[in-house]
Write an enzyme that holds these catalytic residues in place. Sequence first.
Site, PDB file in Angstrom:
ATOM      1  N   ASP A 116     -16.091   7.588  -2.733  1.00  0.00           N
ATOM      2  CA  ASP A 116     -16.472   6.238  -2.302  1.00  0.00           C
ATOM      3  C   ASP A 116     -16.738   6.149  -0.798  1.00  0.00           C
ATOM      4  O   ASP A 116     -16.583   5.093  -0.193  1.00  0.00           O
ATOM      5  CB  ASP A 116     -15.388   5.234  -2.686  1.00  0.00           C
ATOM      6  CG  ASP A 116     -14.062   5.507  -1.986  1.00  0.00           C
ATOM      7  OD1 ASP A 116     -13.925   6.590  -1.378  1.00  0.00           O
ATOM      8  OD2 ASP A 116     -13.168   4.642  -2.028  1.00  0.00           O
ATOM      9  N   GLU A 117     -17.166   7.254  -0.204  1.00  0.00           N
ATOM     10  CA  GLU A 117     -17.368   7.265   1.236  1.00  0.00           C
ATOM     11  C   GLU A 117     -18.538   8.170   1.604  1.00  0.00           C
ATOM     12  O   GLU A 117     -18.748   9.220   1.002  1.00  0.00           O
ATOM     13  CB  GLU A 117     -16.090   7.759   1.923  1.00  0.00           C
ATOM     14  CG  GLU A 117     -16.151   7.793   3.430  1.00  0.00           C
ATOM     15  CD  GLU A 117     -14.850   8.296   4.035  1.00  0.00           C
ATOM     16  OE1 GLU A 117     -14.188   7.531   4.741  1.00  0.00           O
ATOM     17  OE2 GLU A 117     -14.495   9.474   3.783  1.00  0.00           O
ATOM     18  N   ARG A 139       0.836  -1.180   0.000  1.00  0.00           N
ATOM     19  CA  ARG A 139       0.000   0.000   0.000  1.00  0.00           C
ATOM     20  C   ARG A 139       0.882   1.245   0.000  1.00  0.00           C
ATOM     21  O   ARG A 139       1.930   1.269   0.629  1.00  0.00           O
ATOM     22  CB  ARG A 139      -0.895  -0.005   1.234  1.00  0.00           C
ATOM     23  CG  ARG A 139      -1.971   1.074   1.206  1.00  0.00           C
ATOM     24  CD  ARG A 139      -2.914   0.945   2.389  1.00  0.00           C
ATOM     25  NE  ARG A 139      -3.946   1.936   2.328  1.00  0.00           N
ATOM     26  CZ  ARG A 139      -4.889   2.108   3.242  1.00  0.00           C
ATOM     27  NH1 ARG A 139      -4.906   1.310   4.301  1.00  0.00           N
ATOM     28  NH2 ARG A 139      -5.798   3.025   3.129  1.00  0.00           N
TER      29      ARG A 139
END
Length: 294
Positions: free
Chosen positions: A56-57, A1
Amino acid sequence: RQMRGDEAREKCPDIVLVRVPEVREKADLTKYRKAGREVIEVLVSFGAVVERASIDEAYLDLTSLVESRLKSRDFKQVGLAELPNTHLGGSSGDRAENISSWLSELESSANEADLRLAIGASIVEEMRAAVYSKTKFRCSAGIAHCKTLAKLCCGLNKPNKQTVLPLSSVPTLYSTLKITKVRGLGGKLGDLVTSLFEVETMGQLAQISQRDLNKRLDEKTASWLHTLCKGFDNEIVKERELAKSIGCGKNFRGPDILDTKSKVQLRLRNLVEELVERLEVDREENSRIARGIT
């Protein structure tokens, strides 16, 4: 990540990297924005207050839905069957045993706060199932008494799971939680707090009195930290289904560095063209026109 593709491939030659489509030498997130809107539409259909936070939240206030179920004649105590994908924040070991134990405690106590959380968790299970049924997208969730802890819990048991955090579990979670992992404390403020008070975890910070916080921080920040250490943040979920602003940008590093006038002109033109396209789409879909630019 957080590792570049080339670096990841050096460490793992067999890795399969998924590339985002590109337009004008820049990532094209159109399909992701559309997917985000589809998910929001499902959430809104439940009647909750929905605050879209990013592509996306989103934050949801389930108060009215929980109240409605509590008042319903058909209301039954939430059971393990209603929480098939729910983890208990601050706990370790078997998921089902932890949830079952918590629910059993609810039955024998008058803890209305936790009862509301349990109902909220069951509603979120239904929401996530509806999102998958209608969009085929899977999502994770966090259920807590405030936005900050809900966001934090959302990332504890990914993917396609959810985590509920009773107030009684906050101290256990805080005992190992790094201060810099909390929303709002990941930058300069978090570094300042850890340095001033010589603490690393939220549990350690919770041991500091508000008076001592006030001595070294401004009153507003000190009050916010003191409240957060108790498991609250007093932030209201503000209904917002659409983004408040539309913008685009790109970082230029290494060989892409903007070191000539022509490069700057080209990149600016590309960014402006993308912005205009997105504004036109937004006007058609949402019947609104942008009135300011920064």
